[in-house]
Design a protein around this motif. Structure first.
Motif, mmCIF file in Angstrom:
data_model
loop_
_atom_site.group_PDB
_atom_site.id
_atom_site.type_symbol
_atom_site.label_atom_id
_atom_site.label_comp_id
_atom_site.label_asym_id
_atom_site.label_seq_id
_atom_site.Cartn_x
_atom_site.Cartn_y
_atom_site.Cartn_z
ATOM 1 N N UNK A 54 -8.714 14.169 -1.325
ATOM 2 C CA UNK A 54 -9.328 14.355 -2.636
ATOM 3 C C UNK A 54 -8.747 13.394 -3.674
ATOM 4 N N UNK A 55 -7.433 13.232 -3.680
ATOM 5 C CA UNK A 55 -6.780 12.408 -4.694
ATOM 6 C C UNK A 55 -7.098 10.926 -4.530
ATOM 7 N N UNK A 56 -7.133 10.449 -3.297
ATOM 8 C CA UNK A 56 -7.371 9.025 -3.042
ATOM 9 C C UNK A 56 -8.847 8.719 -2.787
ATOM 10 N N UNK A 57 -9.687 9.762 -2.884
ATOM 11 C CA UNK A 57 -11.124 9.613 -2.625
ATOM 12 C C UNK A 57 -11.370 8.934 -1.274
ATOM 13 N N UNK A 58 -10.646 9.408 -0.285
ATOM 14 C CA UNK A 58 -10.741 8.845 1.056
ATOM 15 C C UNK A 58 -11.802 9.594 1.853
ATOM 16 N N UNK A 59 -12.382 8.909 2.836
ATOM 17 C CA UNK A 59 -13.324 9.606 3.708
ATOM 18 C C UNK A 59 -12.557 10.261 4.850
ATOM 19 N N UNK A 60 -13.281 10.992 5.680
ATOM 20 C CA UNK A 60 -12.637 11.745 6.755
ATOM 21 C C UNK A 60 -11.926 10.818 7.743
ATOM 22 N N UNK A 61 -12.565 9.687 8.068
ATOM 23 C CA UNK A 61 -11.964 8.755 9.030
ATOM 24 C C UNK A 61 -10.636 8.211 8.507
ATOM 25 N N UNK A 104 9.231 2.677 3.766
ATOM 26 C CA UNK A 104 7.834 3.019 4.035
ATOM 27 C C UNK A 104 7.466 4.367 3.422
ATOM 28 N N UNK A 105 8.411 5.312 3.425
ATOM 29 C CA UNK A 105 8.160 6.615 2.792
ATOM 30 C C UNK A 105 7.924 6.446 1.289
ATOM 31 N N UNK A 106 8.717 5.570 0.659
ATOM 32 C CA UNK A 106 8.510 5.281 -0.763
ATOM 33 C C UNK A 106 7.132 4.672 -0.985
ATOM 34 N N UNK A 107 6.745 3.743 -0.109
ATOM 35 C CA UNK A 107 5.426 3.124 -0.229
ATOM 36 C C UNK A 107 4.313 4.152 -0.044
ATOM 37 N N UNK A 108 4.505 5.103 0.879
ATOM 38 C CA UNK A 108 3.519 6.167 1.060
ATOM 39 C C UNK A 108 3.378 6.996 -0.218
ATOM 40 N N UNK A 109 4.522 7.350 -0.819
ATOM 41 C CA UNK A 109 4.486 8.175 -2.016
ATOM 42 C C UNK A 109 3.890 7.488 -3.222
ATOM 43 N N UNK A 110 3.925 6.147 -3.230
ATOM 44 C CA UNK A 110 3.394 5.376 -4.367
ATOM 45 C C UNK A 110 2.002 4.826 -4.107
ATOM 46 N N UNK A 111 1.430 5.099 -2.935
ATOM 47 C CA UNK A 111 0.137 4.519 -2.561
ATOM 48 C C UNK A 111 -0.964 4.951 -3.539
ATOM 49 N N UNK A 112 -1.807 3.992 -3.896
ATOM 50 C CA UNK A 112 -2.902 4.263 -4.827
ATOM 51 C C UNK A 112 -4.271 4.217 -4.165
ATOM 52 N N UNK A 113 -4.298 3.971 -2.872
ATOM 53 C CA UNK A 113 -5.575 3.937 -2.160
ATOM 54 C C UNK A 113 -5.331 4.366 -0.720
ATOM 55 N N UNK A 114 -6.414 4.711 -0.046
ATOM 56 C CA UNK A 114 -6.293 5.105 1.352
ATOM 57 C C UNK A 114 -5.771 3.955 2.199
ATOM 58 N N UNK A 115 -6.212 2.736 1.900
ATOM 59 C CA UNK A 115 -5.749 1.577 2.659
ATOM 60 C C UNK A 115 -4.255 1.369 2.525
ATOM 61 N N UNK A 116 -3.738 1.501 1.308
ATOM 62 C CA UNK A 116 -2.293 1.350 1.096
ATOM 63 C C UNK A 116 -1.521 2.430 1.845
ATOM 64 N N UNK A 117 -2.029 3.658 1.828
ATOM 65 C CA UNK A 117 -1.333 4.750 2.500
ATOM 66 C C UNK A 117 -1.355 4.549 4.016
ATOM 67 N N UNK A 118 -2.476 4.114 4.561
ATOM 68 C CA UNK A 118 -2.558 3.876 6.006
ATOM 69 C C UNK A 118 -1.575 2.781 6.420
ATOM 70 N N UNK A 119 -1.536 1.688 5.643
ATOM 71 C CA UNK A 119 -0.610 0.599 5.967
ATOM 72 C C UNK A 119 0.838 1.081 5.929
ATOM 73 N N UNK A 120 1.173 1.891 4.927
ATOM 74 C CA UNK A 120 2.535 2.406 4.816
ATOM 75 C C UNK A 120 2.852 3.361 5.957
#
Length: 501
Positions: A54-61, A104-120
């Motif tokens: 919901x927060x990152x407006x990500x799709x199910x995939x 990487x955990x810090x990068x996950x917590x700061x991610x602003x998009x689904x792509x950034x979170x997946x990469x982290x």
């Protein structure tokens, strides 16, 4: 428990070079902290996934790959991580892995998009693969006394069991609390202070060790092996969610061919004395290959059992993620206690007897769940708690004792590579079990719903079918344990332990 002095010195261990002090209680606590966060992050995202989506407006995939991406990179780099520990130092690779995991955990917590979170998350899984094999290797090389080593392995089992449940509880609690308006982000950010504290203390508390015979690594073979494992694991991890499209199914035979070629090349390079990523001397001994097979087979039962239980509680009986996480507490407590005391039983009756008992008890516990679900469903889900505690006792008697038993027969120079292989077998078993053992679960649910059953009844019958399959695999594992020559010497292997001669 005896604690060896922290005064720096060189410790002589057959087949390995170890400099500094033997591992102290603080050192053991630090490396188990690494094991804890790596295991916790396998589970912690599951209950936070809806908030992330919901927060990152990500799709199910995208949301599914936030979960699966960590598991994928964690699994495919484990063998390489173990081999790098043998070559460059196990403490050094633990530090590299923990530092990468923290960043990487810090990068996950700061991610602003689904792509950034997946990469982290992909980076986080890779870092976890660098540190996890070192936990087994450091315990194996630092604790020379069998009793202290058994206690250390028991503590590792207890820590990992608690991490799996704590991850689900913490994920639900933190997301619901919405600390400082950060929603899901603290489930990743909590790793940062833990990682920094461990990194500041590790050099003094944990000795360095490496194989004196390590001769570099085959980077070409490493990349080829990683690709082969990706071809195998992507279908196993994502197949059920994607409905098993043809292109995904087609990856499996390609993976089998690729892994066969990989093994053949590594065997040839080992015989010629060239650098390898997988030392074929390990695979030449029936004790190690049989033990790795046992580890893989038992691991196939665990993830589908947890997944099926979670689905039963949340989708069948409407429990919240936090309440469902708390329902795992009896199982986790039982795993922790039995893991810690398993070493005492092994000293008295031998590893084979304890592992066989653990696998048989796992089958009995699963059979009890099957009976309760079909014969006495009125008391569900509360009536399952004693059965899950029995399953937890069984897992504590098997999981870390099996790792200790297999590694006990491996020479110190190969301990990192062996640790990586065994940990990879666990992750592969988890993925394989989810792909295969969830099939009767889904089939039973569809059949029950087609017959007009309520969702609660449908998921109850589905969980019963799953536990029937788990029971059969557990008993098969017990039979295989009886046949495996635990602790016997072979190429690249060490002496047999007295209990299993």
């Amino acid at each position: 428990m005896a604690v060896i002095s922290l005064e720096p010195r060189r410790v002589a261990v057959a087949g390995t070079t170890q400099t500094g002090s033997a591992c102290s209680r603080l050192g053991l606590g630090i490396i188990l902290t690494g094991a804890f966060v790596a295991m916790m992050d396998t589970f912690i995202v599951n209950v936070a996934a809806p908030s992330i989506q919901a927060d990152l407006q990500a799709d199910t995939a995208d949301t599914q790959f936030v979960i699966a991406g960590y598991t994928l990179t964690y699994a495919v780099w484990l063998i390489t991580g173990g081999r790098l520990g043998d070559i460059y130092g196990r403490r050094r690779m633990f530090v590299v892995g923990l530092a990468g995991f923290t960043a990487a955990s810090l990068a996950c917590g700061l991610a602003n998009s689904a792509g950034e979170l997946i990469a982290a998350r992909l980076a986080q899984g890779t870092a976890a693969a660098m540190l996890s094999p070192q936990v087994l290797a450091i315990i194996r090389t630092s604790f020379v006394d069998p009793r202290q080593r058994a206690r250390a392995f028991g503590l590792m089992g207890a820590v990992q069991a608690l991490a799996s449940v704590f991850g689900q509880i913490l994920g639900g609690a933190v997301t619901q609390a919405d600390v400082l308006g950060l929603s899901w982000r603290p489930v990743f950010l909590i790793n940062v202070p833990i990682g920094i504290a461990a990194l500041l203390l590790i050099r003094r508390a944990v000795p360095e060790s490496r194989s004196p015979r390590a001769d570099g690594i085959d980077w070409g073979g490493t990349l080829f092996g990683v690709v082969a494992l990706i071809l195998l694991l992507v279908p196993l991890i994502e197949g059920r969610q994607l409905g098993w499209p043809g292109w995904l199914v087609g990856m499996l035979p390609v993976a089998v061919v690729a892994l066969t070629v990989f093994a053949a090349v590594q065997i040839r390079r080992t015989r010629s004395g060239a650098a390898t990523v997988l030392n074929a001397e390990l695979l030449a001994g029936r004790a190690f290959t049989g033990g790795a097979t046992v580890v893989l087979l038992f691991a196939t039962t665990m993830t589908p059992l947890y997944l099926g239980y979670t689905i039963l509680l949340q989708d069948g009986y409407g429990d919240s993620p936090l309440r469902a996480g708390l329902a795992f507490a009896p199982l986790a407590t039982a795993v922790a206690v039995s893991s810690f005391i398993a070493g005492r039983f092994i000293r008295r009756v031998g590893a084979r007897a304890v592992l066989t008992a653990g696998a048989v008890l796992h089958g009995i516990g699963s059979g009890a769940v099957l009976w309760v679900c079909l014969a006495a469903p009125a008391g569900l889900p509360g009536s399952l708690l004693p059965c899950m505690a029995v399953i937890g006792i069984a897992q504590g008697l098997f999981v870390t004792p099996s790792l200790n038993a297999v590694l006990d027969g491996v020479s110190e120079g190969h301990i990192g590579g062996a640790s990586g292989i065994l940990t990879a077998m666990q992750r592969l078993g988890n993925a394989l079990g989810t792909a295969v053992l969830m099939l009767p679960f889904l089939a039973a649910y569809d059949q029950a719903r087609a017959a007009g059953a309520t969702p609660a009844r449908g998921y109850t019958e589905a969980f019963a079918a799953l536990c029937g399959a788990v029971m059969l695999v557990s008993l098969l594992t017990a039979a295989l344990v009886y046949c495996v020559p635990l602790g016997r010497s072979g190429p690249g292997l060490g002496a047999a332990s007295p209990a299993d001669r």
